[in-house]
Motif scaffolding. Sequence first.
Motif, PDB file in Angstrom:
ATOM      1  N   THR A 167       0.742  -1.151  -0.037  1.00 29.58           N
ATOM      2  CA  THR A 167      -0.188  -0.117   0.010  1.00 29.58           C
ATOM      3  C   THR A 167       0.871   1.392  -0.161  1.00 29.58           C
ATOM      4  O   THR A 167       0.597   2.238  -0.747  1.00 29.58           O
ATOM      5  CB  THR A 167      -0.942  -0.108   1.329  1.00 29.58           C
ATOM      6  N   ALA A 168       1.897   1.211   0.658  1.00 29.58           N
ATOM      7  CA  ALA A 168       2.719   2.522   0.910  1.00 29.58           C
ATOM      8  C   ALA A 168       3.284   2.605  -0.472  1.00 29.58           C
ATOM      9  O   ALA A 168       3.806   3.888  -0.906  1.00 29.58           O
ATOM     10  CB  ALA A 168       3.769   2.120   2.040  1.00 29.58           C
ATOM     11  N   ALA A 169       3.969   1.438  -1.071  1.00 28.07           N
ATOM     12  CA  ALA A 169       4.707   1.763  -2.373  1.00 28.07           C
ATOM     13  C   ALA A 169       3.887   2.322  -3.487  1.00 28.07           C
ATOM     14  O   ALA A 169       4.112   2.966  -4.121  1.00 28.07           O
ATOM     15  CB  ALA A 169       5.241   0.382  -2.822  1.00 28.07           C
ATOM     16  N   HIS A 170       2.349   1.532  -3.363  1.00 29.50           N
ATOM     17  CA  HIS A 170       1.449   2.104  -4.404  1.00 29.50           C
ATOM     18  C   HIS A 170       1.303   3.707  -4.234  1.00 29.50           C
ATOM     19  O   HIS A 170       1.306   4.370  -5.280  1.00 29.50           O
ATOM     20  CB  HIS A 170       0.290   1.255  -4.429  1.00 29.50           C
ATOM     21  N   THR A 171       1.019   4.190  -3.152  1.00 29.41           N
ATOM     22  CA  THR A 171       0.798   5.385  -2.721  1.00 29.41           C
ATOM     23  C   THR A 171       2.050   6.244  -3.127  1.00 29.41           C
ATOM     24  O   THR A 171       1.950   7.541  -3.780  1.00 29.41           O
ATOM     25  CB  THR A 171       0.663   5.749  -1.319  1.00 29.41           C
ATOM     26  N   GLY A 172       3.136   6.089  -2.948  1.00 28.08           N
ATOM     27  CA  GLY A 172       4.491   6.606  -3.117  1.00 28.08           C
ATOM     28  C   GLY A 172       4.751   6.775  -4.420  1.00 28.08           C
ATOM     29  O   GLY A 172       4.864   7.804  -5.085  1.00 28.08           O
ATOM     30  N   LEU A 173       4.486   5.546  -5.386  1.00 30.46           N
ATOM     31  CA  LEU A 173       4.717   5.865  -6.690  1.00 30.46           C
ATOM     32  C   LEU A 173       3.460   6.451  -7.432  1.00 30.46           C
ATOM     33  O   LEU A 173       3.730   7.390  -8.488  1.00 30.46           O
ATOM     34  CB  LEU A 173       4.580   4.283  -7.272  1.00 30.46           C
ATOM     35  N   ARG A 174       2.401   6.733  -6.765  1.00 26.53           N
ATOM     36  CA  ARG A 174       1.047   7.555  -7.525  1.00 26.53           C
ATOM     37  C   ARG A 174       1.725   8.937  -7.193  1.00 26.53           C
ATOM     38  O   ARG A 174       1.514   9.836  -8.116  1.00 26.53           O
ATOM     39  CB  ARG A 174      -0.244   7.066  -6.781  1.00 26.53           C
ATOM     40  N   ASP A 175       2.190   9.325  -5.893  1.00 23.54           N
ATOM     41  CA  ASP A 175       2.474  10.767  -5.756  1.00 23.54           C
ATOM     42  C   ASP A 175       3.740  11.140  -6.552  1.00 23.54           C
ATOM     43  O   ASP A 175       3.759  12.140  -6.927  1.00 23.54           O
ATOM     44  CB  ASP A 175       2.640  10.901  -4.154  1.00 23.54           C
ATOM     45  N   LEU A 176       4.561  10.102  -6.777  1.00 23.59           N
ATOM     46  CA  LEU A 176       5.545  10.315  -7.427  1.00 23.59           C
ATOM     47  C   LEU A 176       5.405  10.613  -9.013  1.00 23.59           C
ATOM     48  O   LEU A 176       5.766  11.301  -9.693  1.00 23.59           O
ATOM     49  CB  LEU A 176       6.705   9.228  -7.437  1.00 23.59           C
ATOM     50  N   GLY A 177       4.283   9.963  -9.584  1.00 27.73           N
ATOM     51  CA  GLY A 177       3.826  10.180 -10.881  1.00 27.73           C
ATOM     52  C   GLY A 177       3.253  11.373 -11.036  1.00 27.73           C
ATOM     53  O   GLY A 177       3.396  12.105 -11.996  1.00 27.73           O
ATOM     54  N   LEU A 183      10.563   7.802   0.399  1.00 27.97           N
ATOM     55  CA  LEU A 183       9.859   6.874   0.711  1.00 27.97           C
ATOM     56  C   LEU A 183       9.675   5.690  -0.112  1.00 27.97           C
ATOM     57  O   LEU A 183       9.681   4.478   0.227  1.00 27.97           O
ATOM     58  CB  LEU A 183       8.343   7.156   1.060  1.00 27.97           C
ATOM     59  N   THR A 184       9.811   5.997  -1.526  1.00 31.11           N
ATOM     60  CA  THR A 184       9.861   4.752  -2.389  1.00 31.11           C
ATOM     61  C   THR A 184      11.287   4.143  -2.504  1.00 31.11           C
ATOM     62  O   THR A 184      11.315   2.869  -2.448  1.00 31.11           O
ATOM     63  CB  THR A 184       9.814   5.437  -3.893  1.00 31.11           C
ATOM     64  N   THR A 185      12.356   4.785  -2.153  1.00 33.59           N
ATOM     65  CA  THR A 185      13.585   4.220  -1.740  1.00 33.59           C
ATOM     66  C   THR A 185      13.666   3.281  -0.724  1.00 33.59           C
ATOM     67  O   THR A 185      14.093   2.119  -0.474  1.00 33.59           O
ATOM     68  CB  THR A 185      14.629   5.504  -1.526  1.00 33.59           C
ATOM     69  N   GLY A 186      12.862   3.768   0.501  1.00 31.79           N
ATOM     70  CA  GLY A 186      12.695   2.905   1.618  1.00 31.79           C
ATOM     71  C   GLY A 186      11.901   1.483   1.238  1.00 31.79           C
ATOM     72  O   GLY A 186      12.165   0.412   1.789  1.00 31.79           O
ATOM     73  N   ALA A 187      10.825   1.895   0.557  1.00 28.47           N
ATOM     74  CA  ALA A 187      10.023   0.702   0.274  1.00 28.47           C
ATOM     75  C   ALA A 187      10.529  -0.275  -0.644  1.00 28.47           C
ATOM     76  O   ALA A 187      10.192  -1.409  -0.372  1.00 28.47           O
ATOM     77  CB  ALA A 187       8.697   1.168  -0.629  1.00 28.47           C
ATOM     78  N   ALA A 188      11.394  -0.070  -1.654  1.00 31.63           N
ATOM     79  CA  ALA A 188      12.132  -0.828  -2.353  1.00 31.63           C
ATOM     80  C   ALA A 188      13.056  -1.802  -1.573  1.00 31.63           C
ATOM     81  O   ALA A 188      13.286  -2.846  -1.692  1.00 31.63           O
ATOM     82  CB  ALA A 188      13.022  -0.272  -3.652  1.00 31.63           C
ATOM     83  N   GLY A 189      13.587  -0.987  -0.682  1.00 34.14           N
ATOM     84  CA  GLY A 189      14.689  -1.893   0.208  1.00 34.14           C
ATOM     85  C   GLY A 189      13.910  -2.724   1.101  1.00 34.14           C
ATOM     86  O   GLY A 189      14.338  -3.984   1.497  1.00 34.14           O
ATOM     87  N   LEU A 190      12.876  -2.424   1.641  1.00 40.58           N
ATOM     88  CA  LEU A 190      11.948  -3.274   2.581  1.00 40.58           C
ATOM     89  C   LEU A 190      11.363  -4.563   1.647  1.00 40.58           C
ATOM     90  O   LEU A 190      11.233  -5.612   2.334  1.00 40.58           O
ATOM     91  CB  LEU A 190      10.800  -2.489   2.805  1.00 40.58           C
ATOM     92  N   VAL A 191      11.123  -4.113   0.234  1.00 40.90           N
ATOM     93  CA  VAL A 191      10.745  -5.352  -0.474  1.00 40.90           C
ATOM     94  C   VAL A 191      11.701  -6.368  -0.601  1.00 40.90           C
ATOM     95  O   VAL A 191      11.626  -7.591  -0.500  1.00 40.90           O
ATOM     96  CB  VAL A 191      10.198  -4.802  -1.640  1.00 40.90           C
ATOM     97  N   PHE A 192      12.865  -6.156  -0.980  1.00 35.77           N
ATOM     98  CA  PHE A 192      14.220  -6.911  -0.716  1.00 35.77           C
ATOM     99  C   PHE A 192      14.511  -7.652   0.359  1.00 35.77           C
ATOM    100  O   PHE A 192      14.846  -8.874   0.721  1.00 35.77           O
ATOM    101  CB  PHE A 192      15.552  -6.194  -1.388  1.00 35.77           C
TER     102      PHE A 192
END
Length: 438
Positions: free
Chosen positions: A19-29, A163-172
């Motif tokens: 959910t956080a990754a989706h929100t971050g990518l939406r704001d980034l777009g 936030l997107t950077t942190g979300a990507a690291g958390l995914v890995f």
Amino acid sequence: MSTSPPPPDRAQARRRLLTAAHTGLRDLGAALSTPSPSDRVPLAQASRAWVRALPYVIVMGAIAALLPVTVTVLVQDYRVPGALAGALATAQTAPLLLALRRPLPAWWIIFAADVLGGFALLAADGVTDRSWPWTPMVVVGYLLLMVLLAVRESRRTLLAVWLTTGAAGLVFELISQDKSDGIHLLLFVLSGVVLVVTAALRERGEAQRQLAEQETISEAERSRRTLLEERTRIARELHDVVAHHMSVITVQADSAPYRIQHLPPEAREEFTTIAASARESLTEMRRLLAVLRSEDAQGERAPQPGLDKLQQLVETTVRAGVPAELSLAAELGAVPQAVDLSAYRIAQEALSNVVRHAPGAATRVSVTSDDNDLTVLVVNGPATTPGSALETSGTGHGLVGMRERVRLTGGSLDVGPLPDGGFRVAARLPLRTKGTAP
């Protein structure tokens, strides 16, 4: 043997992460669709050429250092195929040059390459006991990218990137906790620090620039307000001069039928019309004066001074501590009232400046006249006691008022400091307009 479902905490954590990754990518777009404030390279407005070239030197040096090192480390340490290692290294470093002008699109490219590199390293044979999912070169290049991004983008965009950077690291981290060594957390913290520090420095510079612009605008507004105040003051003073002439016209027109014998009826009617028009003009001038007169004006209804009051003005200056003397031509001839008033005001402003800026300076006031011009000359020596700087910028009432009065009469003004530290004011006021007979 059946596989047990993941613990509820782990499942909830994954849902929150997605959910956080989706929100971050939406704001980034959304932030990407908003154009950057400018496409100028950092330091592009510097006055020195080497300063303007500094961003290119730093970025090109970083690319030249990171690209070969990344390829070497991926091939030899992580045992990634050479073609894939070259492609990843190029995608992770070369877009830094694009980041000088378009940092957000460059971030998209580098971030995608870093994520793809993390998945590529996951399948490589040399990940054991080495940094994953980010390599040390990725961390260095990413932090440089954060600097270029924070120099240009808004707070909302920077927060979305972080936030997107942190979300990507958390995914890995959720994908493989065994191979992760915590470098994703290090990158998350360092990128946040870099973004905050760089953005704070940028906003501080913008605040200083806006403050300087506002001070410039305020100074221009003060100068304009001073000019308008002086013009209004001159207009109020000239009202008395014009009103005197209109009163003379009215009296002459009214008394003409009694002073001139055998005046034709047509001429009597014409004089009556002239007198009525003059009285109407006087009424309109009084209304105009009521508009121009300031509420706190003092003494504006007193008779306007002229050259006959210069001696009293000089004596007042002497009592103020300035040794001044007056040289007034014996025969000045006929001086128009507007010129008479302007000459007095110019001398008054010049002596006031001497009292304020050159206390104790020996001062000489000279008024001469020929057939065409009236010349007012005020020269003072250096101050005998410390005082403020001479008013040479033209922003004060003194010089502004002098220039306006000289411009009103069509004359010329010459002001400036003298080699000995004194000051000189020379005004030439025409005694008649062009085309007017003596």
